[in-house]
Design a protein around this motif. Sequence first.
Motif, PDB file in Angstrom:
ATOM      1  N   GLY A   1      -6.527  -9.318  -5.509  1.00  0.00           N
ATOM      2  CA  GLY A   1      -5.957  -8.949  -4.270  1.00  0.00           C
ATOM      3  C   GLY A   1      -6.645  -8.450  -3.214  1.00  0.00           C
ATOM      4  O   GLY A   1      -6.162  -8.143  -1.929  1.00  0.00           O
ATOM      5  N   LEU A   2      -8.014  -8.335  -3.200  1.00  0.00           N
ATOM      6  CA  LEU A   2      -8.815  -7.868  -2.298  1.00  0.00           C
ATOM      7  C   LEU A   2      -9.291  -8.801  -1.380  1.00  0.00           C
ATOM      8  O   LEU A   2      -9.378 -10.070  -1.522  1.00  0.00           O
ATOM      9  CB  LEU A   2     -10.096  -7.238  -2.596  1.00  0.00           C
ATOM     10  CG  LEU A   2      -9.938  -6.048  -3.643  1.00  0.00           C
ATOM     11  CD1 LEU A   2     -11.457  -5.624  -4.231  1.00  0.00           C
ATOM     12  CD2 LEU A   2      -9.618  -4.717  -2.950  1.00  0.00           C
ATOM     13  N   THR A   3      -9.302  -8.457   0.038  1.00  0.00           N
ATOM     14  CA  THR A   3      -9.897  -9.425   1.317  1.00  0.00           C
ATOM     15  C   THR A   3     -11.528  -9.199   1.017  1.00  0.00           C
ATOM     16  O   THR A   3     -12.011  -8.136   0.247  1.00  0.00           O
ATOM     17  CB  THR A   3      -9.478  -8.893   2.313  1.00  0.00           C
ATOM     18  OG1 THR A   3     -10.192  -7.567   2.570  1.00  0.00           O
ATOM     19  CG2 THR A   3      -8.084  -8.607   2.759  1.00  0.00           C
TER      20      THR A   3
ATOM     21  N   GLN B   1     -12.628  -5.984   1.901  1.00  0.00           N
ATOM     22  CA  GLN B   1     -12.291  -4.913   0.969  1.00  0.00           C
ATOM     23  C   GLN B   1     -13.526  -4.835  -0.148  1.00  0.00           C
ATOM     24  O   GLN B   1     -13.754  -3.937  -0.571  1.00  0.00           O
ATOM     25  CB  GLN B   1     -10.962  -4.929   0.503  1.00  0.00           C
ATOM     26  CG  GLN B   1      -9.692  -4.386   1.548  1.00  0.00           C
ATOM     27  CD  GLN B   1      -8.567  -4.790   0.977  1.00  0.00           C
ATOM     28  OE1 GLN B   1      -8.312  -5.881   0.371  1.00  0.00           O
ATOM     29  NE2 GLN B   1      -7.660  -3.826   1.236  1.00  0.00           N
TER      30      GLN B   1
ATOM     31  N   ASP C   1      -7.814   1.698  -2.687  1.00  0.00           N
ATOM     32  CA  ASP C   1      -6.351   1.616  -2.273  1.00  0.00           C
ATOM     33  C   ASP C   1      -5.726   2.416  -3.590  1.00  0.00           C
ATOM     34  O   ASP C   1      -4.498   2.254  -3.400  1.00  0.00           O
ATOM     35  CB  ASP C   1      -5.965   0.220  -2.306  1.00  0.00           C
ATOM     36  CG  ASP C   1      -6.081  -0.623  -3.404  1.00  0.00           C
ATOM     37  OD1 ASP C   1      -6.476  -0.363  -4.634  1.00  0.00           O
ATOM     38  OD2 ASP C   1      -5.824  -1.834  -3.296  1.00  0.00           O
TER      39      ASP C   1
ATOM     40  N   SER D   1      -5.513   1.557  -6.553  1.00  0.00           N
ATOM     41  CA  SER D   1      -5.055   0.687  -7.533  1.00  0.00           C
ATOM     42  C   SER D   1      -5.691   1.073  -9.006  1.00  0.00           C
ATOM     43  O   SER D   1      -6.726   1.284  -8.955  1.00  0.00           O
ATOM     44  CB  SER D   1      -5.311  -0.655  -7.211  1.00  0.00           C
ATOM     45  OG  SER D   1      -4.565  -1.186  -6.141  1.00  0.00           O
TER      46      SER D   1
ATOM     47  N   TRP E   1       0.741  -4.079  -9.658  1.00  0.00           N
ATOM     48  CA  TRP E   1       0.156  -3.776  -8.389  1.00  0.00           C
ATOM     49  C   TRP E   1       0.737  -4.708  -7.336  1.00  0.00           C
ATOM     50  O   TRP E   1       1.001  -5.794  -7.650  1.00  0.00           O
ATOM     51  CB  TRP E   1      -1.230  -3.786  -8.384  1.00  0.00           C
ATOM     52  CG  TRP E   1      -2.101  -4.005  -6.873  1.00  0.00           C
ATOM     53  CD1 TRP E   1      -2.247  -2.984  -6.217  1.00  0.00           C
ATOM     54  CD2 TRP E   1      -2.055  -5.202  -6.255  1.00  0.00           C
ATOM     55  NE1 TRP E   1      -2.619  -3.138  -5.173  1.00  0.00           N
ATOM     56  CE2 TRP E   1      -2.798  -4.540  -4.966  1.00  0.00           C
ATOM     57  CE3 TRP E   1      -1.978  -6.369  -6.284  1.00  0.00           C
ATOM     58  CZ2 TRP E   1      -3.160  -5.430  -3.932  1.00  0.00           C
ATOM     59  CZ3 TRP E   1      -2.620  -7.272  -5.295  1.00  0.00           C
ATOM     60  CH2 TRP E   1      -2.980  -6.864  -4.052  1.00  0.00           C
ATOM     61  N   GLU E   2       1.136  -4.417  -6.168  1.00  0.00           N
ATOM     62  CA  GLU E   2       1.604  -5.053  -4.887  1.00  0.00           C
ATOM     63  C   GLU E   2       0.818  -4.836  -3.916  1.00  0.00           C
ATOM     64  O   GLU E   2       0.465  -3.637  -3.665  1.00  0.00           O
ATOM     65  CB  GLU E   2       3.110  -4.461  -4.845  1.00  0.00           C
ATOM     66  CG  GLU E   2       3.995  -5.396  -6.026  1.00  0.00           C
ATOM     67  CD  GLU E   2       5.436  -4.813  -5.910  1.00  0.00           C
ATOM     68  OE1 GLU E   2       5.807  -4.526  -4.739  1.00  0.00           O
ATOM     69  OE2 GLU E   2       6.472  -4.910  -6.555  1.00  0.00           O
ATOM     70  N   PRO E   3       0.538  -5.765  -3.114  1.00  0.00           N
ATOM     71  CA  PRO E   3      -0.056  -5.643  -1.725  1.00  0.00           C
ATOM     72  C   PRO E   3       0.378  -4.474  -1.003  1.00  0.00           C
ATOM     73  O   PRO E   3       1.813  -4.251  -0.842  1.00  0.00           O
ATOM     74  CB  PRO E   3       0.061  -6.594  -1.017  1.00  0.00           C
ATOM     75  CG  PRO E   3       0.220  -7.807  -2.091  1.00  0.00           C
ATOM     76  CD  PRO E   3       0.924  -7.113  -3.190  1.00  0.00           C
TER      77      PRO E   3
END
Length: 193
Positions: A32-34, A37, A167, A169, A190-192
């Motif tokens: 989920g990371l950009t 990030q 974040d 997580s 985990w959710e954004p």
Amino acid sequence: MSANVRPVTDERDGLLAFLAQQRHVLRTAAYGLTDEQARRAPSRSALSVGGLIKHVAATERGWLDVLLQRERPESPPGVRDLYSGDFQLTQGETLAEVCARYERVARETEAAIAAIPDLGRPVPVPKGVPWFPADVEAWSVRWVLLHLIQETARHAGHADIVREHLDGSTAFALLAAAERRLPAPWVRPWEPG
């Protein structure tokens, strides 16, 4: 792949399965990371999730070179050595590219190990490398695999800490999300944010 290694059939299968599981856990820290990030080093350390994946891919490739007695590539211009550039995901690199490279290295490792009939086969210790012992002539293929498991597990733990600093997580929430698990009393996927 789950957080636990599946049942194994023999030593070779076990070593490769545990290495694959540690690779999975490391990659899950990036879930989920950009790209931005993945480049960030949110603690006093210079470590980033993307840099750790890049480093472990390069490390595994390096050990594969040692195992197969291949020539190591030269350092690119401006880089002190190959090791120093491994820990940074540069602006020109994406997390997806680094993860794809890691997948290719993993497939190459698994194919190489499958082609070696004896895990006790000697692997000559490269000479003149400051972190390799001068008094050891050879390791075994088994030793190299155990070392790769150790190295990957160490950096998977680093990636967990870096991700938590990014974040908040945690590994189990990320694994639950990556594996599309339903919420449970002990973990929510985990959710954004």
